[in-house]
Design an enzyme around this catalytic site. Structure first.
Site, PDB file in Angstrom:
ATOM      1  N   ASP A 264       0.475  -1.067   0.241  1.00 31.73           N
ATOM      2  CA  ASP A 264       0.160  -0.174  -0.037  1.00 31.73           C
ATOM      3  C   ASP A 264       0.464   0.856   0.297  1.00 31.73           C
ATOM      4  O   ASP A 264       2.282   1.201   0.472  1.00 31.73           O
ATOM      5  CB  ASP A 264      -1.089  -0.089   1.462  1.00 31.73           C
ATOM      6  CG  ASP A 264      -1.712   1.489   0.868  1.00 31.73           C
ATOM      7  OD1 ASP A 264      -2.698   1.644   0.376  1.00 31.73           O
ATOM      8  OD2 ASP A 264      -1.924   1.377   2.512  1.00 31.73           O
ATOM      9  N   ASP A 266      -0.428   4.994   1.138  1.00 32.87           N
ATOM     10  CA  ASP A 266      -0.713   6.492   2.067  1.00 32.87           C
ATOM     11  C   ASP A 266      -0.397   4.466   3.168  1.00 32.87           C
ATOM     12  O   ASP A 266      -1.322   4.214   3.864  1.00 32.87           O
ATOM     13  CB  ASP A 266      -1.828   6.638   2.253  1.00 32.87           C
ATOM     14  CG  ASP A 266      -1.397   7.714   0.898  1.00 32.87           C
ATOM     15  OD1 ASP A 266      -0.278   8.107   0.179  1.00 32.87           O
ATOM     16  OD2 ASP A 266      -3.287   7.965  -0.091  1.00 32.87           O
ATOM     17  N   ASN A 310      -5.620   2.605  -2.665  1.00 30.52           N
ATOM     18  CA  ASN A 310      -7.024   3.876  -3.504  1.00 30.52           C
ATOM     19  C   ASN A 310      -6.526   5.372  -3.391  1.00 30.52           C
ATOM     20  O   ASN A 310      -5.935   5.895  -2.683  1.00 30.52           O
ATOM     21  CB  ASN A 310      -7.684   3.940  -1.773  1.00 30.52           C
ATOM     22  CG  ASN A 310      -7.950   1.897  -2.058  1.00 30.52           C
ATOM     23  OD1 ASN A 310      -8.781   1.134  -2.984  1.00 30.52           O
ATOM     24  ND2 ASN A 310      -8.911   1.395  -0.778  1.00 30.52           N
ATOM     25  N   CYS A 356     -17.118   0.611  -7.418  1.00 26.29           N
ATOM     26  CA  CYS A 356     -16.337  -0.151  -8.885  1.00 26.29           C
ATOM     27  C   CYS A 356     -15.706  -1.282  -8.195  1.00 26.29           C
ATOM     28  O   CYS A 356     -15.180  -2.113  -6.407  1.00 26.29           O
ATOM     29  CB  CYS A 356     -14.861   0.254  -8.760  1.00 26.29           C
ATOM     30  SG  CYS A 356     -13.368   1.229  -7.138  1.00 26.29           S
ATOM     31  N   ARG A 388      -8.668  -2.017   5.420  1.00 22.90           N
ATOM     32  CA  ARG A 388      -8.964  -2.551   3.946  1.00 22.90           C
ATOM     33  C   ARG A 388      -8.123  -2.983   2.930  1.00 22.90           C
ATOM     34  O   ARG A 388      -8.020  -4.233   2.555  1.00 22.90           O
ATOM     35  CB  ARG A 388      -9.431  -1.477   3.502  1.00 22.90           C
ATOM     36  CG  ARG A 388     -10.564  -0.227   3.834  1.00 22.90           C
ATOM     37  CD  ARG A 388     -10.686   1.064   3.134  1.00 22.90           C
ATOM     38  NE  ARG A 388      -9.396   1.797   3.627  1.00 22.90           N
ATOM     39  CZ  ARG A 388      -8.948   2.813   3.291  1.00 22.90           C
ATOM     40  NH1 ARG A 388     -10.164   3.597   2.123  1.00 22.90           N
ATOM     41  NH2 ARG A 388      -7.821   3.841   3.551  1.00 22.90           N
TER      42      ARG A 388
END
Length: 425
Positions: A264, A266, A310, A356, A388
């Site tokens: 990931d 951030d 994301n 999405c 997540r």
């Protein structure tokens, strides 16, 4: 923390019994592999060997399947042979060298698959797994068994979703993943998913075997689908094959298991902004302590690093795709200057409620990376920083590790490299 064991484990599922149409079945420990055809699409390789013996990185393709079955808890394999059977038998013997018991049933080289199954019926367990000798898919048996128990049908096939049009579809599914149409000839309008074997079948399904010599799928799957007695385990993870010469290069890339870490952005590489705030320019970027060093260590150890992030700020108008591209160019340049390398970046530009398939916790970006780089996600580590990320990893069957205030990307990287026996300099 042992990074190699970071996976959602459900050991109780292996003990669950399946109750199907008045019969009770235990989790199968026998796999049956159809391996008797001539493999004409693999010629000239198959002129002197059957298709399961096609070499992939110096090993017969069938070795990868048998190794997988042993790792997933199978104890016995029944090989249904026809063309050049002794090439297989001489190589695998009784299976002791591979840590599994192997038996054989041999029919004519041109017999169709229903005859091969019928001929071996007395050797087949009441509940078993059926494979084709030319497909490999990274199954997780405990999840498949859980779904089979819930479906309570005589058979369950594995279906590749085929959203990328990888192959010609052969099935139609309803909203609950029941097979409503199975058409091996691929003539029915609306076919989408691809049946790839890895089927859990029962003796109830085999009751449909005909006396005539025909194809097993048409004899069993087509009528079961018509009767609404066939379930599907749907996978977004691509499968790999020695079904044709054209597919061999991708299969070899997949079997190399090139070392890869998904991360990931951030909260893992850079300081995470508050909720509903975004890094909109590189002036707002702040590397987390040790993250550039971690990227350098991974690069020196031969790992690809792929970023999965994301970025709803695009949909919310806080920044543009061009802004994000500029940030990532600077990020990659500074990582490279520190001795690291970011091979690829996947981002989801959609909003929280856009529905999405790519925004984490959905695993769409992980599968996109899988297809582009021929990854085996079941062997690939994803490092995130929140729930997540964990949910996305779980949905894609990735290994997972999480950074925290007391455990940084650098800490996790050092643990990974120590487990893999890499010197850290």
């Amino acid at each position: 923390m042992n990074i190699g064991l970071v996976r959602s484990a459900r050991p109780e599922e292996e003990q669950r019994l399946a109750r199907v149409e008045g019969c009770t079945y235990s989790r199968p420990r026998q796999a049956v592999i159809l391996a008797g055809g001539r493999g004409t699409r693999m010629q000239p390789i198959t002129l002197d060997r059957p298709k399961p013996m096609v070499p992939v990185l110096g090993r017969p393709f069938l070795e990868y399947q048998i190794e997988q079955l042993r790792q997933e808890g199978f104890e016995r394999v029944l090989l249904l042979l026809g063309y050049l059977p002794n090439v297989v038998i001489d190589h695998f013997g009784d299976g002791s060298r591979f840590g599994i018991k192997i038996e054989y049933a041999v029919t004519g080289a041109d017999d169709l698959t229903s005859s091969r199954i019928s001929n071996a019926r007395n050797l087949i367990d009441p509940c078993f797994m059926l494979l084709y000798c030319d497909n490999y898919w990274p199954m997780r048996m405990e999840r498949m068994w859980q779904q089979f128990c819930a479906a309570a049908k005589p058979g369950m096939i594995t279906v590749y979703s085929n959203r990328d049009g990888f192959s010609r579809g052969s099935v139609i599914l309803d909203s609950e993943n029941n097979v409503t149409v199975f058409d091996r000839s691929r003539l029915t309008p609306g076919l989408q998913g691809v049946e790839i074997s890895y089927a859990i079948l029962t003796d109830l399904a085999l009751e449909l075997l005909p006396d005539k010599d025909t194809l097993f799928e048409e004899a069993i799957y087509t009528p079961l689908a018509t009767q609404r007695r066939l379930a599907a385990y749907v996978s977004e993870h691509c499968y790999y094959s020695v079904g044709s010469i054209q597919r061999l290069p991708a299969t070899e890339r997949f079997m190399k298991h090139e070392k890869t870490v998904l991360v990931d952005r951030d909260g893992v590489l850079n300081r995470k902004p508050p909720r509903a705030h975004y890094v909109c320019s590189y002036d707002q970027w702040e590397w987390l302590e040790g993250s550039k060093e971690a990227l350098a260590l991974l690069h020196r150890a031969g790992y690809r690093v792929i970023v999965v992030s994301n970025q709803a700020g695009i949909a919310r108008g806080a920044m543009t795709s061009t802004d994000l591209e500029s940030i990532h160019q600077r990020m990659c340049a500074e990582a490279a200057a520190a001795g690291g390398k970011i091979t690829a970046i996947y981002h989801c530009p959609h909003g929280w409620d856009d529905g999405c398939a790519c925004r984490k916790p959905k695993p769409g970006m992980l599968y996109e990376a899988q297809r582009e780089f021929d990854l085996d996600l079941t062997r690939t580590l994803f490092i995130g920083d929140d729930e997540r990320d964990r949910q996305a990893a779980d949905a894609a069957d990735c290994l997972y590790a999480q950074v925290s205030d007391g455990c940084s990307l650098l800490d996790l990287t050092r643990q990974l490299l120590e487990q893999q026996g890499h010197r850290q300099t």
